[in-house]
Design a protein around this motif. Structure first.
Motif, short mmCIF file in Angstrom:
data_model
loop_
_atom_site.label_atom_id
_atom_site.label_comp_id
_atom_site.label_asym_id
_atom_site.label_seq_id
_atom_site.Cartn_x
_atom_site.Cartn_y
_atom_site.Cartn_z
N SER A 72 52.51 74.20 104.29
CA SER A 72 51.97 75.56 104.47
C SER A 72 52.95 76.60 103.91
CB SER A 72 51.69 75.83 105.95
OG SER A 72 52.85 75.67 106.72
N TYR A 73 54.25 76.34 104.07
CA TYR A 73 55.26 77.26 103.54
C TYR A 73 55.14 77.36 102.01
CZ TYR A 73 59.88 79.07 102.29
OH TYR A 73 60.90 79.82 101.75
N LEU A 74 55.02 76.20 101.37
CA LEU A 74 54.94 76.18 99.90
C LEU A 74 53.59 76.67 99.39
CD1 LEU A 74 56.82 72.85 99.34
CD2 LEU A 74 57.54 75.07 98.49
N ARG A 75 52.54 76.38 100.16
CA ARG A 75 51.20 76.86 99.76
C ARG A 75 51.21 78.39 99.63
NH1 ARG A 75 47.85 74.56 97.12
NH2 ARG A 75 48.17 76.44 95.90
N GLN A 76 51.82 79.03 100.62
CA GLN A 76 51.84 80.50 100.61
C GLN A 76 52.71 81.02 99.47
OE1 GLN A 76 51.76 82.00 104.98
NE2 GLN A 76 52.10 79.81 105.13
N LYS A 77 53.82 80.34 99.23
CA LYS A 77 54.70 80.72 98.10
C LYS A 77 53.97 80.58 96.76
CE LYS A 77 59.46 80.81 98.92
NZ LYS A 77 60.18 82.04 98.68
N LEU A 78 53.33 79.41 96.59
CA LEU A 78 52.66 79.15 95.31
C LEU A 78 51.45 80.07 95.12
CD1 LEU A 78 52.52 77.55 92.69
CD2 LEU A 78 51.25 75.76 93.88
N ASP A 79 50.70 80.31 96.20
CA ASP A 79 49.54 81.20 96.08
C ASP A 79 49.95 82.60 95.63
OD1 ASP A 79 47.82 79.20 96.70
OD2 ASP A 79 47.41 79.84 98.76
N ALA A 80 51.09 83.07 96.15
CA ALA A 80 51.57 84.40 95.74
C ALA A 80 51.89 84.40 94.24
CB ALA A 80 52.81 84.77 96.56
N PHE A 81 52.51 83.32 93.76
CA PHE A 81 52.82 83.20 92.33
C PHE A 81 51.54 83.14 91.50
CE2 PHE A 81 53.20 80.29 88.68
CZ PHE A 81 54.10 80.99 87.90
N LEU A 82 50.55 82.33 91.95
CA LEU A 82 49.29 82.19 91.20
C LEU A 82 48.51 83.50 91.17
CD1 LEU A 82 48.14 78.64 92.43
CD2 LEU A 82 49.17 79.21 90.23
N ALA A 83 48.59 84.26 92.25
CA ALA A 83 47.88 85.55 92.30
C ALA A 83 48.41 86.50 91.23
CB ALA A 83 48.02 86.17 93.69
N GLU A 84 49.72 86.41 90.97
CA GLU A 84 50.33 87.29 89.97
C GLU A 84 50.17 86.76 88.55
OE1 GLU A 84 54.43 88.21 90.78
OE2 GLU A 84 53.95 88.85 92.81
N ASN A 85 49.94 85.44 88.41
CA ASN A 85 49.89 84.83 87.08
C ASN A 85 48.59 84.10 86.83
OD1 ASN A 85 52.93 85.07 86.06
ND2 ASN A 85 52.96 84.59 88.25
N GLY A 86 47.51 84.65 87.37
CA GLY A 86 46.20 84.02 87.28
C GLY A 86 45.66 83.91 85.87
N ASP A 87 46.26 84.63 84.92
CA ASP A 87 45.80 84.54 83.54
C ASP A 87 46.23 83.21 82.89
OD1 ASP A 87 48.43 85.48 83.87
OD2 ASP A 87 48.49 86.35 81.87
N LYS A 88 47.34 82.61 83.43
CA LYS A 88 47.88 81.40 82.80
C LYS A 88 47.74 80.14 83.66
CE LYS A 88 51.98 83.22 81.70
NZ LYS A 88 53.33 83.39 81.15
N TYR A 89 47.80 80.36 84.99
CA TYR A 89 47.88 79.20 85.88
C TYR A 89 46.79 79.26 86.95
CZ TYR A 89 52.50 79.21 83.75
OH TYR A 89 53.53 79.22 82.85
N VAL A 90 46.43 78.09 87.43
CA VAL A 90 45.36 78.02 88.43
C VAL A 90 45.70 76.95 89.46
CG1 VAL A 90 43.97 76.41 87.04
CG2 VAL A 90 42.84 77.91 88.68
N LYS A 91 45.17 77.12 90.66
CA LYS A 91 45.36 76.16 91.75
C LYS A 91 44.71 74.83 91.37
CE LYS A 91 44.12 76.10 96.59
NZ LYS A 91 43.56 76.87 97.67
N ALA A 92 45.28 73.74 91.83
CA ALA A 92 44.81 72.42 91.38
C ALA A 92 43.70 71.82 92.25
CB ALA A 92 45.99 71.46 91.32
N SER A 93 43.38 72.46 93.38
CA SER A 93 42.33 71.90 94.24
C SER A 93 41.50 73.02 94.84
CB SER A 93 42.96 71.03 95.34
OG SER A 93 43.80 71.82 96.16
N SER A 94 40.56 72.68 95.74
CA SER A 94 39.61 73.68 96.25
C SER A 94 39.91 74.06 97.70
CB SER A 94 38.20 73.12 96.19
OG SER A 94 37.93 72.62 94.91
N GLY A 95 39.33 75.20 98.10
CA GLY A 95 39.45 75.64 99.48
C GLY A 95 40.66 76.51 99.70
N SER A 96 40.65 77.22 100.84
CA SER A 96 41.84 78.00 101.20
C SER A 96 42.11 77.81 102.69
CB SER A 96 41.67 79.47 100.83
OG SER A 96 40.44 79.93 101.30
N CYS A 97 43.36 78.05 103.06
CA CYS A 97 43.83 77.67 104.40
C CYS A 97 44.11 78.87 105.28
CB CYS A 97 45.11 76.85 104.27
SG CYS A 97 44.87 75.38 103.30
N THR A 98 43.91 78.67 106.58
CA THR A 98 44.39 79.66 107.56
C THR A 98 45.30 78.91 108.52
OG1 THR A 98 42.38 79.24 108.82
CG2 THR A 98 42.40 81.23 107.46
#
Length: 623
Positions: free
Chosen positions: A253-279
């Motif tokens: 969960s710690y890394l998911r939140q870190k990586l999601d923040a990075f992907l949100a800023e770099n969505g033009d180049k990179y994308v999440k590798a699987s589906s769904g989102s977590c709470t």
């Protein structure tokens, strides 16, 4: 096309694997019934198949670890197991032994384990050309070296991001086998590196007593994710196939939140590798579960001490200093953070880790089960956070949902409900039903929406609900609920059917291996692996260490970690201290065990040799 970036989580068993997926993992790696480098983290084919079923619903991949070295009499059994794993739907195998590359295999993707010593570009390019789909890089590499590898080949690159570190180059530690036939390369490492040793110099004087001189801190390069992605990493691996569910959920969960923040800023180049989102119902922090303190190891070159000499056990989270002992209680800085049932640890005056159990915590005072004499100013850590563990252990502490939109509309014979998920899969349920207007022609659209939104324990959320009626039609709520249930059940079946496993059929190659002579560190333990190397131009192959039962004078470890550096006596980094030069050879001694240290300053490596070994001590001058 956008590049997929993944978080890869460890699973010691099916339940941990499911918890990792619910916490946001894009891929999970798990042990097979046999031949994994953690012999006490094995799983049945049935459990692996169940994990695959669960994972694929979220487009999460499952990798199975078969990364021990194999003996001749195990090869056929291993091959049969691989076919079973393929039939169970596994996405890839993580392997060390090149014999697997020679087998008649199904079209399953193969990843080269970090045990295969993946630390230079030419060998990694060789593996890619031989059909390996992904390489798990050696943890010792720095950003510059990773970039160099990424430029040399377009094979997928995986790198560890958090967890325990092997002090040795992975796959090249023979300490355990040399001391009693438990081979790390066969999955049963005795962890000699975590024992306390005395350090003795060439004069026979003891420089350091009873210290865990080969035990190093745990790895954390989570703040380097942007740099590592830029260097070419596509998968971030969490170490820990022996760790518990709380550790896995916390790390993922710690890394998911870190990586999601990075992907949100770099969505033009990179994308999440699987589906769904977590709470999550907890705030993840790496230091709240097992850790020995953290280091970025060599990702940013050598720049700090990485030893964890006081203790190989988990330090946990730093709380504060002991202020004073009052009666039968302690007053600790930030003591209000502590709870009944917590486990605390500190380093005592003999430099040994000790533990305290908190019976009661009230008004900032800590009442332990046994009052120990602790010097004021001692740093106190919490290595068992009772309230946090209880919270994270709950099944609903991490929930993963796939977003959908629902459309309820009328058709000729009645009504239909259409669910479309975030990946574009569509499920339709039709209901033959008479069209009657509501009482007083009132709209009951809101009621429909409330009931359609009740996705409960399904893997879905209804993020958008549209009712498209020409008039205010009446429908019983029981029918609405039934349609919702069916449309989601169907959607799960459609998702499973539409899951595409990336397959790869190996074709035998004969391009030249970058070396023509292989020593025992290449871990060749069977005729088939020998055949693989010979076909690729290798002319001399030494047997694996495990097959040479009488070492006695062998090199048992090669490592980037350096005791001279830890003591600030490195001729390269601590020139100012070279007037206090150490008399070599330095020796590590633990009971009957004794090892000599050899320092290779040019490649910046330390070797550990058995006590009867003879070698020349290199001159300290760095040219």
């Amino acid at each position: 096309m956008k590049k997929k970036i993944e978080i890869l989580a460890p699973a010691k068993d099916l339940l941990t694997g499911i918890a990792a997926i619910n916490s946001g993992a894009d891929a999970v790696y798990i042990g097979a019934p046999l031949y994994g480098a953690r012999s006490n983290a094995t799983n049945s084919i049935e459990d692996v198949a169940a994990l695959v079923q669960y994972a694929h619903l979220y487009n999460v991949q499952v990798f199975v670890v078969i990364n021990t070295i194999l003996y001749d009499n195990e090869l056929e059994n291993c091959r049969q197991m691989i076919w079973k794993l393929y039939e169970a739907g596994v996405d890839a195998l993580i392997i060390q032994d090149m014999a697997i590359m020679e087998m008649e295999l199904p079209p399953i993707a193969l990843h080269a384990s970090t045990q295969a010593n993946n630390r230079d570009a030419d060998k990694i390019k060789f593996l890619a050309d031989a059909g390996i789909q992904r390489v798990v890089l050696a943890r010792e590499l720095n950003l510059h070296q990773i970039k160099e590898i990424s430029e040399a080949t377009d094979v997928e690159l995986e790198f560890f991001v958090t967890g325990a570190l092997c002090v040795s180059f992975s796959g090249n530690c023979y300490m355990s086998v040399a001391n009693g036939e438990r081979s790390a390369n066969r999955g049963s490492c005795a962890q000699n590196c975590r024992l306390p040793y005395n350090l003795i110099d060439g004069h026979g004087e003891t420089l350091i007593k009873n210290s865990h001189l080969l035990s190093i801190k745990d790895f954390d390069v989570s703040n380097q994710i942007p740099n590592l992605v830029e260097a070419g990493i596509c998968s971030f691996k969490i170490e820990g196939r022996l760790k518990d569910i709380v550790y896995v959920k916390n790390n993922v969960s710690y890394l998911r939140q870190k990586l999601d923040a990075f992907l949100a800023e770099n969505g033009d180049k990179y994308v999440k590798a699987s589906s769904g989102s977590c709470t999550y119902s907890f705030d993840s922090a790496l230091d709240r579960t097992f850790n020995r303190g953290y280091t970025d190891y060599f990702v940013n070159e050598r720049h700090q001490s990485i030893g964890s000499w006081e203790s190989p056990k988990s330090k946990g989270q730093y709380i504060g200093k002991l202020l004073k002992t009052v009666g039968n209680s302690y007053e600790i800085e930030n003591g209000e953070l502590l709870n009944n049932g917590d486990g605390l640890c500190y380093i005592n005056e003999n430099n040994v880790a000790e533990g305290i159990y908190v019976n009661r915590a009230e008004n900032g005072k800590i009442y332990p089960n046994v009052l120990k004499e602790i010097a004021e100013g001692t740093e106190i850590y919490r290595n068992n956070d009772a309230a946090f563990i209880k919270l994270v252990e709950r099944e609903d502490s991490a929930v993963r949902k796939i977003s959908t939109s629902l459309l309820l509309k009328e058709n000729q014979d009645g009504f239909e409900l259409i669910a479309t998920d975030e990946d574009g899969n569509t499920s339709v349920v039709k209901l033959v039903h008479a069209k009657e207007q509501t009482k007083n022609n009132e709209s009951i659209e809101e009621n429909f929406k409330i009931n359609l939104a009740k996705t409960g324990f399904t893997p879905y959320t209804a993020n958008e609900i549209t009712i498209d009626f020409s008039q205010n039609w009446f429908l019983p709520i029981s029918k609405i609920n039934e349609m919702r249930r069916t449309v989601y059940e169907q959607l799960s079946e459609i998702r499973m059917k539409n899951y595409v496993r990336k397959e790869h059929q190996l074709v035998k190659t004969s391009h030249p291996y970058p070396e023509t002579k292989l020593d025992f560190m290449y871990n060749v333990a069977n005729k088939t692996a020998r055949k693989f190397y010979e076909r690729h131009g290798v002319t001399e192959i030494e047997k694996a260490f495990e097959l040479q039962w009488d070492p006695g004078k062998s090199r048992v470890m090669t490592t980037k970690y350096c005791i001279k550096y830890e003591l600030e006596r490195c001729p390269k980094y601590h020139r100012e201290n070279m007037d206090q030069k150490l008399k070599e050879p330095l020796v590590l001694k633990q009971g009957e065990l004794e090892y000599k240290l050899k320092f290779n300053c040019k490649p910046c490596e330390m070797e550990i040799w058995e006590k009867d070994a003879e070698f020349e001590i290199e001159d300290d001058h760095i040219h």
